[in-house]
Scaffold this motif. Structure first.
Motif: not given
Length: 212
Positions: A164-185
């Motif tokens: 799965n991949v997270a979508i919606g308004g994402l920037k480089a500063k959000h990358q840690r939270a996305v990946l730590e939340g378990g998303a693949d990208g």
């Protein structure tokens, strides 16, 4: 089809015709891939199928030899005609089963899921990966659903039977939270499209990930 999509979902570029206008679609994608983009989705809601086919064929040439898959958003007919790597559909578009029937068994099929009900309804024999969100609201997609935030994302990731991949308004500063939340990208639009240097913008994600 690429059998392990997870590495390809790490930095997923979704194109925007307005944001890419000045630099040009092909040049933006070429620069972004040079910076580390791992998957590209051609999204142009207002183009005709014929125009999408032409754009896809041009991008297919740009991506030739890079190993970066090219996906077309919503228009399965264009994906088949342009012979790209696959298509991505939403909940209100053609059904996943019908999209798979058109694409055949060897192409990539992605599906957007905004809530747990949609995730639970997914057939892993039909769909290859999920787009989860929107995490935040975004001006690049006026009809997006209610944002779910990082907690909502983590909840959907935990229930996802697929890469799965997270979508919606994402920037480089959000990358840690996305990946730590378990998303693949994460899928990004304005964080790369329309930036003065698409290569540097894409590279910022790799640099952020290296610090995790």
């Amino acid at each position: 089809m690429i059998r392990d999509l997870r590495p390809r979902l790490r930095l997923y570029l979704v194109t925007d015709p307005q944001l890419c206008r000045d630099a040009g679609l092909e040049n933006t994608v070429r620069q972004a891939v040079d910076g580390g983009v791992t998957m590209v989705q051609l999204r142009n809601k207002h183009a005709t199928t014929a125009a999408r086919i032409d754009m896809a064929r041009a991008l297919r040439d740009v991506l030739s030899g890079t190993g970066v898959p090219l996906i077309i958003n919503d228009d399965v007919e264009a994906a088949v005609a342009a012979d790209v790597d696959g298509a991505h559909v939403g909940q209100g578009d053609i059904s996943a089963a019908d999209a798979r029937a058109m694409l055949g068994p060897d192409k990539i099929l992605g599906l957007s899921c905004e809530n747990a009900q949609a995730v639970h309804a997914v057939n892993p024999a039909v769909v290859d990966y999920l787009g989860l969100g929107p995490v935040f609201g975004t001006t690049t997609k006026a009809d997006h659903k209610q944002p779910i935030g990082f907690d909502g994302l983590a909840g959907l990731v935990a229930q996802s039977p697929l890469p799965n991949v997270a979508i919606g308004g994402l920037k480089a500063k959000h990358q840690r939270a996305v990946l730590e939340g378990g998303a693949d990208g994460l899928a990004v639009v304005s964080a790369i499209c329309g930036q003065p240097d698409a290569t540097a913008a894409a590279r910022a994600f790799a640099e952020t990930e290296a610090k995790l």
